[in-house]
Design a protein around this motif. Structure first.
Motif, PDB file in Angstrom:
ATOM      1  N   CYS A 179       0.857  -1.191   0.000  1.00 17.07           N
ATOM      2  CA  CYS A 179       0.000   0.000   0.000  1.00 17.07           C
ATOM      3  C   CYS A 179       0.887   1.233   0.000  1.00 17.07           C
ATOM      4  CB  CYS A 179      -0.894  -0.030   1.240  1.00 17.07           C
ATOM      5  SG  CYS A 179      -2.004   1.367   1.388  1.00 17.07           S
ATOM      6  N   SER A 180       0.770   2.054  -1.027  1.00 20.77           N
ATOM      7  CA  SER A 180       1.569   3.276  -1.095  1.00 20.77           C
ATOM      8  C   SER A 180       1.003   4.322  -0.144  1.00 20.77           C
ATOM      9  CB  SER A 180       1.556   3.822  -2.518  1.00 20.77           C
ATOM     10  OG  SER A 180       0.257   4.307  -2.830  1.00 20.77           O
ATOM     11  N   LEU A 181       1.781   5.329   0.130  1.00 18.88           N
ATOM     12  CA  LEU A 181       1.335   6.425   0.983  1.00 18.88           C
ATOM     13  C   LEU A 181       0.066   7.057   0.424  1.00 18.88           C
ATOM     14  CD1 LEU A 181       1.725   8.342   3.355  1.00 18.88           C
ATOM     15  CD2 LEU A 181       3.272   9.693   1.907  1.00 18.88           C
ATOM     16  N   GLU A 182       0.035   7.269  -0.883  1.00 17.35           N
ATOM     17  CA  GLU A 182      -1.131   7.885  -1.520  1.00 17.35           C
ATOM     18  C   GLU A 182      -2.377   7.015  -1.368  1.00 17.35           C
ATOM     19  OE1 GLU A 182       1.818   7.394  -3.060  1.00 17.35           O
ATOM     20  OE2 GLU A 182       2.576   9.446  -3.176  1.00 17.35           O
ATOM     21  N   SER A 183      -2.225   5.704  -1.553  1.00 12.93           N
ATOM     22  CA  SER A 183      -3.353   4.784  -1.420  1.00 12.93           C
ATOM     23  C   SER A 183      -3.868   4.736   0.007  1.00 12.93           C
ATOM     24  CB  SER A 183      -2.951   3.375  -1.852  1.00 12.93           C
ATOM     25  OG  SER A 183      -2.605   3.355  -3.208  1.00 12.93           O
ATOM     26  N   CYS A 184      -2.956   4.700   0.971  1.00  9.58           N
ATOM     27  CA  CYS A 184      -3.366   4.666   2.377  1.00  9.58           C
ATOM     28  C   CYS A 184      -4.050   5.964   2.788  1.00  9.58           C
ATOM     29  CB  CYS A 184      -2.159   4.398   3.269  1.00  9.58           C
ATOM     30  SG  CYS A 184      -1.535   2.712   3.174  1.00  9.58           S
ATOM     31  N   ALA A 185      -3.525   7.099   2.350  1.00 10.64           N
ATOM     32  CA  ALA A 185      -4.143   8.382   2.674  1.00 10.64           C
ATOM     33  C   ALA A 185      -5.533   8.493   2.055  1.00 10.64           C
ATOM     34  CB  ALA A 185      -3.253   9.533   2.207  1.00 10.64           C
ATOM     35  N   ALA A 186      -5.677   8.024   0.824  1.00  7.61           N
ATOM     36  CA  ALA A 186      -6.984   8.046   0.167  1.00  7.61           C
ATOM     37  C   ALA A 186      -7.971   7.139   0.886  1.00  7.61           C
ATOM     38  CB  ALA A 186      -6.847   7.627  -1.302  1.00  7.61           C
ATOM     39  N   ALA A 187      -7.530   5.952   1.288  1.00  9.37           N
ATOM     40  CA  ALA A 187      -8.412   5.025   2.013  1.00  9.37           C
ATOM     41  C   ALA A 187      -8.862   5.629   3.338  1.00  9.37           C
ATOM     42  CB  ALA A 187      -7.706   3.694   2.244  1.00  9.37           C
ATOM     43  N   ALA A 188      -7.955   6.279   4.057  1.00  9.05           N
ATOM     44  CA  ALA A 188      -8.303   6.904   5.336  1.00  9.05           C
ATOM     45  C   ALA A 188      -9.303   8.046   5.133  1.00  9.05           C
ATOM     46  CB  ALA A 188      -7.040   7.420   6.027  1.00  9.05           C
ATOM     47  N   ALA A 189      -9.110   8.847   4.099  1.00  9.04           N
ATOM     48  CA  ALA A 189     -10.016   9.964   3.828  1.00  9.04           C
ATOM     49  C   ALA A 189     -11.405   9.470   3.414  1.00  9.04           C
ATOM     50  CB  ALA A 189      -9.432  10.870   2.742  1.00  9.04           C
ATOM     51  N   ILE A 190     -11.452   8.463   2.567  1.00  6.07           N
ATOM     52  CA  ILE A 190     -12.737   7.900   2.136  1.00  6.07           C
ATOM     53  C   ILE A 190     -13.450   7.261   3.320  1.00  6.07           C
ATOM     54  CG2 ILE A 190     -13.809   6.130   0.688  1.00  6.07           C
ATOM     55  CD1 ILE A 190     -11.528   6.740  -1.364  1.00  6.07           C
ATOM     56  N   CYS A 191     -12.689   6.585   4.176  1.00  8.36           N
ATOM     57  CA  CYS A 191     -13.260   5.986   5.380  1.00  8.36           C
ATOM     58  C   CYS A 191     -13.850   7.063   6.280  1.00  8.36           C
ATOM     59  CB  CYS A 191     -12.182   5.203   6.131  1.00  8.36           C
ATOM     60  SG  CYS A 191     -12.768   4.469   7.655  1.00  8.36           S
ATOM     61  N   ALA A 192     -13.131   8.145   6.488  1.00  6.22           N
ATOM     62  CA  ALA A 192     -13.633   9.234   7.332  1.00  6.22           C
ATOM     63  C   ALA A 192     -14.932   9.807   6.775  1.00  6.22           C
ATOM     64  CB  ALA A 192     -12.575  10.328   7.462  1.00  6.22           C
ATOM     65  N   ALA A 193     -14.993  10.005   5.468  1.00  3.58           N
ATOM     66  CA  ALA A 193     -16.216  10.520   4.849  1.00  3.58           C
ATOM     67  C   ALA A 193     -17.371   9.539   5.018  1.00  3.58           C
ATOM     68  CB  ALA A 193     -15.970  10.805   3.363  1.00  3.58           C
ATOM     69  N   SER A 194     -17.083   8.252   4.912  1.00  8.56           N
ATOM     70  CA  SER A 194     -18.115   7.237   5.096  1.00  8.56           C
ATOM     71  C   SER A 194     -18.620   7.217   6.537  1.00  8.56           C
ATOM     72  CB  SER A 194     -17.558   5.872   4.700  1.00  8.56           C
ATOM     73  OG  SER A 194     -18.532   4.877   4.875  1.00  8.56           O
ATOM     74  N   ILE A 195     -17.715   7.374   7.498  1.00  9.94           N
ATOM     75  CA  ILE A 195     -18.118   7.423   8.908  1.00  9.94           C
ATOM     76  C   ILE A 195     -19.023   8.620   9.160  1.00  9.94           C
ATOM     77  CG2 ILE A 195     -17.265   7.833  11.256  1.00  9.94           C
ATOM     78  CD1 ILE A 195     -14.823   6.066  10.468  1.00  9.94           C
ATOM     79  N   VAL A 196     -18.664   9.762   8.632  1.00  9.93           N
ATOM     80  CA  VAL A 196     -19.512  10.955   8.804  1.00  9.93           C
ATOM     81  C   VAL A 196     -20.881  10.713   8.186  1.00  9.93           C
ATOM     82  CG1 VAL A 196     -19.804  13.366   8.112  1.00  9.93           C
ATOM     83  CG2 VAL A 196     -17.604  12.580   8.977  1.00  9.93           C
ATOM     84  N   LYS A 197     -20.908  10.160   6.986  1.00  2.22           N
ATOM     85  CA  LYS A 197     -22.173   9.907   6.291  1.00  2.22           C
ATOM     86  C   LYS A 197     -23.049   8.910   7.054  1.00  2.22           C
ATOM     87  CE  LYS A 197     -24.069   8.001   2.028  1.00  2.22           C
ATOM     88  NZ  LYS A 197     -23.743   7.236   0.836  1.00  2.22           N
ATOM     89  N   ASN A 198     -22.451   7.814   7.514  1.00  2.00           N
ATOM     90  CA  ASN A 198     -23.227   6.730   8.109  1.00  2.00           C
ATOM     91  C   ASN A 198     -23.471   6.858   9.611  1.00  2.00           C
ATOM     92  OD1 ASN A 198     -23.466   5.338   5.639  1.00  2.00           O
ATOM     93  ND2 ASN A 198     -21.411   4.501   5.902  1.00  2.00           N
ATOM     94  N   CYS A 199     -22.686   7.673  10.290  1.00  2.00           N
ATOM     95  CA  CYS A 199     -22.786   7.712  11.747  1.00  2.00           C
ATOM     96  C   CYS A 199     -23.183   9.065  12.325  1.00  2.00           C
ATOM     97  CB  CYS A 199     -21.450   7.298  12.367  1.00  2.00           C
ATOM     98  SG  CYS A 199     -20.911   5.636  11.907  1.00  2.00           S
ATOM     99  N   SER A 200     -23.280  10.091  11.506  1.00  2.00           N
ATOM    100  CA  SER A 200     -23.537  11.424  12.054  1.00  2.00           C
ATOM    101  C   SER A 200     -24.940  11.595  12.618  1.00  2.00           C
ATOM    102  CB  SER A 200     -23.267  12.501  11.005  1.00  2.00           C
ATOM    103  OG  SER A 200     -24.109  12.337   9.898  1.00  2.00           O
ATOM    104  N   ASN A 201     -25.888  10.786  12.189  1.00  3.42           N
ATOM    105  CA  ASN A 201     -27.259  10.865  12.731  1.00  3.42           C
ATOM    106  C   ASN A 201     -27.546   9.778  13.742  1.00  3.42           C
ATOM    107  OD1 ASN A 201     -28.015  13.125  11.223  1.00  3.42           O
ATOM    108  ND2 ASN A 201     -28.477  11.850   9.458  1.00  3.42           N
ATOM    109  N   PHE A 202     -26.518   9.162  14.270  1.00  2.00           N
ATOM    110  CA  PHE A 202     -26.690   8.033  15.167  1.00  2.00           C
ATOM    111  C   PHE A 202     -27.337   8.465  16.468  1.00  2.00           C
ATOM    112  CE2 PHE A 202     -25.297   4.907  18.295  1.00  2.00           C
ATOM    113  CZ  PHE A 202     -25.736   3.752  17.690  1.00  2.00           C
TER     114      PHE A 202
END
Length: 80
Positions: free
Chosen positions: A57-80
């Motif tokens: 996993c390159s630095l760019e791939s890992c950073a992109a995965a972390a950013a996409i994960c964060a956006a998904s958490i906000v989308k799926n968990c912000s109204n919890f």
């Protein structure tokens, strides 16, 4: 009941992190410390590939995965 709610919330976040290739390092109060370790392809030798559960996993791939994960958490968990 509060403990069950908090555990359910953390389980949702942990599932997202793991689903996007991250590792949970620790919990600290209401925070989760996660990482997406960079593993360069040159690290893997013919002997170590089968011993490691990580794919290169390159630095760019890992950073992109972390950013996409964060956006998904906000989308799926912000109204919890």
């Amino acid at each position: 009941n509060l403990s069950k709610t908090i555990n359910t919330y953390f389980e949702m976040i942990v599932s997202e992190v793991i689903g996007y290739g991250g590792d949970i390092l620790k919990f600290a109060g209401d925070a989760i410390f996660a990482e997406w370790p960079v593993v360069e392809a040159s690290y893997f030798s013919a002997q170590s590939v089968h011993l490691s559960r990580r794919q290169p996993c390159s630095l760019e791939s890992c950073a992109a995965a972390a950013a996409i994960c964060a956006a998904s958490i906000v989308k799926n968990c912000s109204n919890f």
